[in-house]
Design an enzyme around this catalytic site. Structure first.
Site, PDB file in Angstrom:
ATOM      1  N   HIS A  99     -22.874-102.409   8.953  1.00 26.77           N
ATOM      2  CA  HIS A  99     -22.626-103.728   9.574  1.00 26.77           C
ATOM      3  C   HIS A  99     -21.682-102.563  10.886  1.00 26.77           C
ATOM      4  O   HIS A  99     -20.253-103.252  10.726  1.00 26.77           O
ATOM      5  CB  HIS A  99     -21.622-104.262   9.114  1.00 26.77           C
ATOM      6  CG  HIS A  99     -22.649-105.864   8.384  1.00 26.77           C
ATOM      7  ND1 HIS A  99     -23.435-105.440   7.584  1.00 26.77           N
ATOM      8  CD2 HIS A  99     -22.551-106.850   8.746  1.00 26.77           C
ATOM      9  CE1 HIS A  99     -23.762-106.267   7.690  1.00 26.77           C
ATOM     10  NE2 HIS A  99     -23.172-107.454   8.107  1.00 26.77           N
ATOM     11  N   GLU A 143     -33.819-112.618  15.893  1.00 24.68           N
ATOM     12  CA  GLU A 143     -33.029-111.591  17.108  1.00 24.68           C
ATOM     13  C   GLU A 143     -33.951-111.680  18.024  1.00 24.68           C
ATOM     14  O   GLU A 143     -34.177-112.198  19.893  1.00 24.68           O
ATOM     15  CB  GLU A 143     -32.247-110.852  16.130  1.00 24.68           C
ATOM     16  CG  GLU A 143     -31.088-110.893  15.720  1.00 24.68           C
ATOM     17  CD  GLU A 143     -31.512-111.621  13.909  1.00 24.68           C
ATOM     18  OE1 GLU A 143     -32.463-111.039  13.434  1.00 24.68           O
ATOM     19  OE2 GLU A 143     -30.330-111.244  13.389  1.00 24.68           O
TER      20      GLU A 143
HETATM   21  C1  LIG Z   1     -30.861-109.180  11.351  1.00 22.45           C
HETATM   22  C2  LIG Z   1     -29.374-109.732  10.315  1.00 22.45           C
HETATM   23  N1  LIG Z   1     -29.547-110.608  11.392  1.00 22.45           N
HETATM   24  C3  LIG Z   1     -27.887-111.436  11.016  1.00 22.45           C
HETATM   25  C4  LIG Z   1     -26.949-111.136  10.097  1.00 22.45           C
HETATM   26  C5  LIG Z   1     -25.647-112.143   9.926  1.00 22.45           C
HETATM   27  N2  LIG Z   1     -25.896-113.173   8.387  1.00 22.45           N
HETATM   28  C6  LIG Z   1     -25.323-111.957   6.961  1.00 22.45           C
HETATM   29  S1  LIG Z   1     -25.938-112.978   6.499  1.00 22.45           S
HETATM   30  C7  LIG Z   1     -26.865-114.221   7.505  1.00 22.45           C
HETATM   31  C8  LIG Z   1     -27.699-115.583   6.147  1.00 22.45           C
HETATM   32  C9  LIG Z   1     -28.935-115.160   5.872  1.00 22.45           C
HETATM   33  O1  LIG Z   1     -28.279-116.351   5.044  1.00 22.45           O
HETATM   34  P1  LIG Z   1     -30.146-115.995   3.413  1.00 22.45           P
HETATM   35  O2  LIG Z   1     -31.034-115.636   3.774  1.00 22.45           O
HETATM   36  O3  LIG Z   1     -30.106-117.886   3.768  1.00 22.45           O
HETATM   37  O4  LIG Z   1     -29.806-115.737   2.956  1.00 22.45           O
HETATM   38  P2  LIG Z   1     -28.031-116.135   1.705  1.00 22.45           P
HETATM   39  O5  LIG Z   1     -27.193-115.776   2.645  1.00 22.45           O
HETATM   40  O6  LIG Z   1     -28.087-117.530   1.837  1.00 22.45           O
HETATM   41  O7  LIG Z   1     -27.653-115.763   0.833  1.00 22.45           O
HETATM   42  C10 LIG Z   1     -26.676-114.060   8.214  1.00 22.45           C
HETATM   43  C11 LIG Z   1     -26.746-114.410   9.880  1.00 22.45           C
HETATM   44  C12 LIG Z   1     -27.201-110.104   9.234  1.00 22.45           C
HETATM   45  N3  LIG Z   1     -26.464-109.750   8.693  1.00 22.45           N
HETATM   46  N4  LIG Z   1     -28.570-109.438   9.684  1.00 22.45           N
END
Ligand SMILES: Cc1ncc(C[n+]2csc(CCOP(=O)(O)OP(=O)(O)O)c2C)c(N)n1
Lengths: 328, 334
Positions: free
Chosen positions: A131, A62
């Site tokens: 959230h 971000e």
């Molecule tokens: C700081 C932040 N940015 C965006 C999000 C929205 N978001 C939630 S999960 C996710 C993907 C995360 O992927 P990863 O770390 O690979 O974990 P996975 O969900 O695949 O287990 C996003 C973009 C968030 N929760 N926190």
């Protein structure tokens, strides 16, 4: 003039699409804006139409991509940066507050940052504390940026266009419960909506209810309910949270002499406090009673429906506050 | 399954590994069903396909080690030994839940089990884990903090800051990157210039290894050796577990960004399937053992759902409870 019914989400989508079509310098950047279609599906299909270069999926960085948006704006582009939600904007606060907001003034007026940042905000979907924040006031505190909160379909489409034409950074807060809302959109080419004035959403003579964003509909519902008991509410949709349109508020108070401010942010040190202070500074002698505030209870927003509802402003609480002020 | 891992596995250990993976799988399938029935609301991120990671790693930890996880943490909570009823009640938002129902699916906390959540901010758990480990080191407690996160988190500044701090201060942290290839809809190669997350860790001088995250035996072995080194005072360790989620990112995700073929291919390597097949082939377990584990999981889940159903809602009067520490508790805590 004809009108058609569309959702808030589609209004944002149209505004994005038209902005991208209308100006080569415009590009959209953020997490999952491309192949996923946007966390709230506002950019669905755009990557197919405009390509990866202009619909730019960003990694989970971000601070990095907001900063890059600021840099690109300095460099002659017109970026629209989507931060998935205000909750994650906290990781980009440094770039927004220390760079976007300061560069023009600090450089003696040499630089300007024509950047638009869009983000979802607010509670109401049972997503728990991390959230569900409503932190509009944090941004509205900062000179050098403009902050708007489109609460209607018309504003969802029209404010983006004006924000993009603005030479300074504009943050657009879209309340997450609004995306599925439907409304009428007048068919017109000139759909730009101003980004600094408040709007009278309902006119009335007994009391002024002042609100914005996701609380507008709840406030309108409260006003409808009160109307059945002969209480005639005026409802003001602030639309812009920085600057705040004092004139519209004070003109209304000169008529109604009473005010309730409805804000999903927490009460302490928040937007409602600011508006209340402005009223006491500018309209003290118009008042027939104390200004009331309906805000979120000062807790991290909990997950269960009944507690989330209890924690946030609702039509019954707004109506009760209005009755209390009116002693009716 | 790698040959050198097979020898060291007892029957009891095999039962534990498979039993936990089956429990997590069936528990989450139930959650999906309960989501459709609107008993569970908000976001729900299923771990289905990734079970070998939490189960394999948790076998290397002892009860006084700490665990930090993400919003995709039901599997970790169960593998850590949290009572399934309390986890399910948390998903419902009931007062009998691990976090009194206030957090829901993404925020399961249990201090007794040193389970520090349940964090819905990507990357948010990493600095916490560093701090927990720092506290252990400063208090000369020989404990490990195990931090799970997705490969998406590696793009966050907090990941890099945490790697550096853990390595710089030689802290007892086990970082477990569950690389399932996608952060929501964004594939790793579209978000990282260096797609080996392990390589990032190594650039901070953290020792680590790539692990087949679909193979519970391999995960267990890697975790045991990493935890051994950490307990030995050798500083942080890093595992990059290559894995896959069989379900969409969350219940809101239309899953438009992956090929059906890709999902089907990974399913053939599913951790429950793979391990069951191998255990039977090597005669470590019998089909009736596996049937027994299925029955036990079904009973546990029925019980958990019953507990969640019967658990009360937190009364509205308690909404403001626990924003701050009550005076009395604060005094007794000193
Ligand atoms: C700081 C932040 N940015 C965006 C999000 C929205 N978001 C939630 S999960 C996710 C993907 C995360 O992927 P990863 O770390 O690979 O974990 P996975 O969900 O695949 O287990 C996003 C973009 C968030 N929760 N926190």
């Amino acid at each position: 003039m004809t009108a058609r019914t569309i959702t808030y989400r589609d209004a944002v989508h149209e505004a994005l699409r038209e902005a991208l079509r209308g100006d080569e310098r415009v590009f959209l950047m953020g997490e999952d804006v491309g192949y996923y279609g946007g966390a709230y599906a506002c950019s669905k299909g755009l990557i197919q139409e405009f390509g990866e270069e202009r619909i730019r999926d960003a990694p989970l960085s971000e601070s990095g991509f907001v900063g890059a948006g600021i840099g690109a704006a300095l460099g002659g582009m017109r970026p629209i940066v989507e931060i998935m939600t205000v909750n994650f904007s906290l990781l980009a606060l440094d770039q927004i507050v220390n760079n976007a907001a300061t560069l023009r003034h600090m450089s003696g007026g040499q630089l300007s940052v024509p950047l638009v940042i869009r983000m979802a905000t607010g509670a109401g979907r049972q997503l728990a504390a991390q959230h569900s924040h409503s932190l509009e006031c944090w941004f509205a505190h900062v000179p050098g940026i403009k902050v708007v909160a489109p609460a209607t379909i018309e504003d969802a489409r029209g404010m983006l266009r004006t924000a993009l034409a603005d030479p300074d950074p504009v943050i657009i807060f879209e309340h997450a419960t609004l995306y599925n809302e439907q409304g009428e959109l007048p068919e017109t080419d000139d759909y730009a909506m101003d980004i600094e004035s408040a709007r009278i959403s309902r006119s009335g003579g007994d009391i002024t209810l002042i609100t914005y964003g996701g609380s507008l509909q709840k406030t309108m519902a409260a006003a409808e309910g009160l109307a059945k008991d002969g209480i005639d509410c005026e409802v003001i949709d602030l639309r812009s949270l920085r600057p705040i349109d004092d004139a519209t508020i004070m003109a209304s108070l000169a008529k109604t002499h009473r005010a309730v401010i409805v804000d999903e942010g927490w009460r302490s040190v928040g937007l409602a406090a600011e508006i209340s202070a402005r009223i006491s500074e500018q309209a003290f002698f118009d008042l027939d009673g104390p200004v009331a505030r309906v805000c979120s209870v000062e807790v991290p927003i909990p997950y269960p429906r009944h507690l989330e509802t209890a924690a946030t402003p609702q039509p019954d609480k707004i109506a009760a506050a209005a009755r209390e002020v009116l002693r009716r | 399954m790698s040959a050198d891992n097979q020898v060291s596995l007892s029957r009891a250990e095999a039962m534990a590994l498979l039993g936990q993976m089956i429990l997590i799988r069936r528990f989450e399938e139930k959650c999906a069903e309960l989501y459709s029935a609107q008993k569970i609301r908000g976001f729900l991120h299923l771990y289905i396909g990734e079970e070998a990671n939490a189960v394999g790693v948790m076998r290397a930890l002892s009860p006084d080690d700490a665990v930090v996880a993400t919003y995709r943490e039901h599997g970790h909570a169960l593998a850590r030994g949290l009572p399934p009823g309390e986890v399910m009640a948390e998903m419902y938002g009931k007062a009998g839940g691990s976090s009194r129902g206030r957090g829901g699916s993404m925020h399961i906390f249990d201090k007794k089990h040193r389970f520090y959540g349940g964090n819905a901010i990507v990357g948010g758990g990493l600095p916490l884990a560093v701090g927990l480990a720092l506290a252990d080191k400063m208090q000369k407690l020989n404990r490990v903090t195990c931090c799970f996160f997705g490969e998406g988190a590696a793009a966050e500044g907090e990941f890099h800051e945490s790697m550096n701090l853990a390595a710089l201060w030689q802290l007892p942290v086990l970082f477990v990157c569950e690389n399932n290839g996608y952060a929501m809809g964004t594939g790793l190669s579209r978000s990282e210039s260096e797609t080996s997350i392990l390589q990032h860790a190594k650039s901070y001088r953290i020792t680590g290894q790539d692990v087949d995250g679909m193979d519970v035996v391999a995960v267990r072995a890697a975790a045991l050796s990493a935890v051994g080194a950490i307990r030995n005072g050798e500083g942080p360790r890093f595992l990059e577990n290559k894995t896959y989620r069989f379900r969409p990112h969350s219940m809101f995700d239309p899953d438009l960004y992956r090929q059906k073929r890709e999902i089907a291919l990974w399913k053939t390597r599913g951790p429950v399937l793979q391990f069951s097949k191998w255990a039977i082939e090597t005669q470590l377990l019998s089909q009736s053992d596996i049937d027994g584990l299925e029955e036990e999981a079904a009973r546990t889940i029925d019980e958990a759902v019953r507990y969640a159903e019967e658990s009360p809602w937190e009364p509205e009067e308690d909404l403001e409870r626990d924003v701050y520490t009550p005076r009395k508790v604060e005094e007794t805590a000193r």
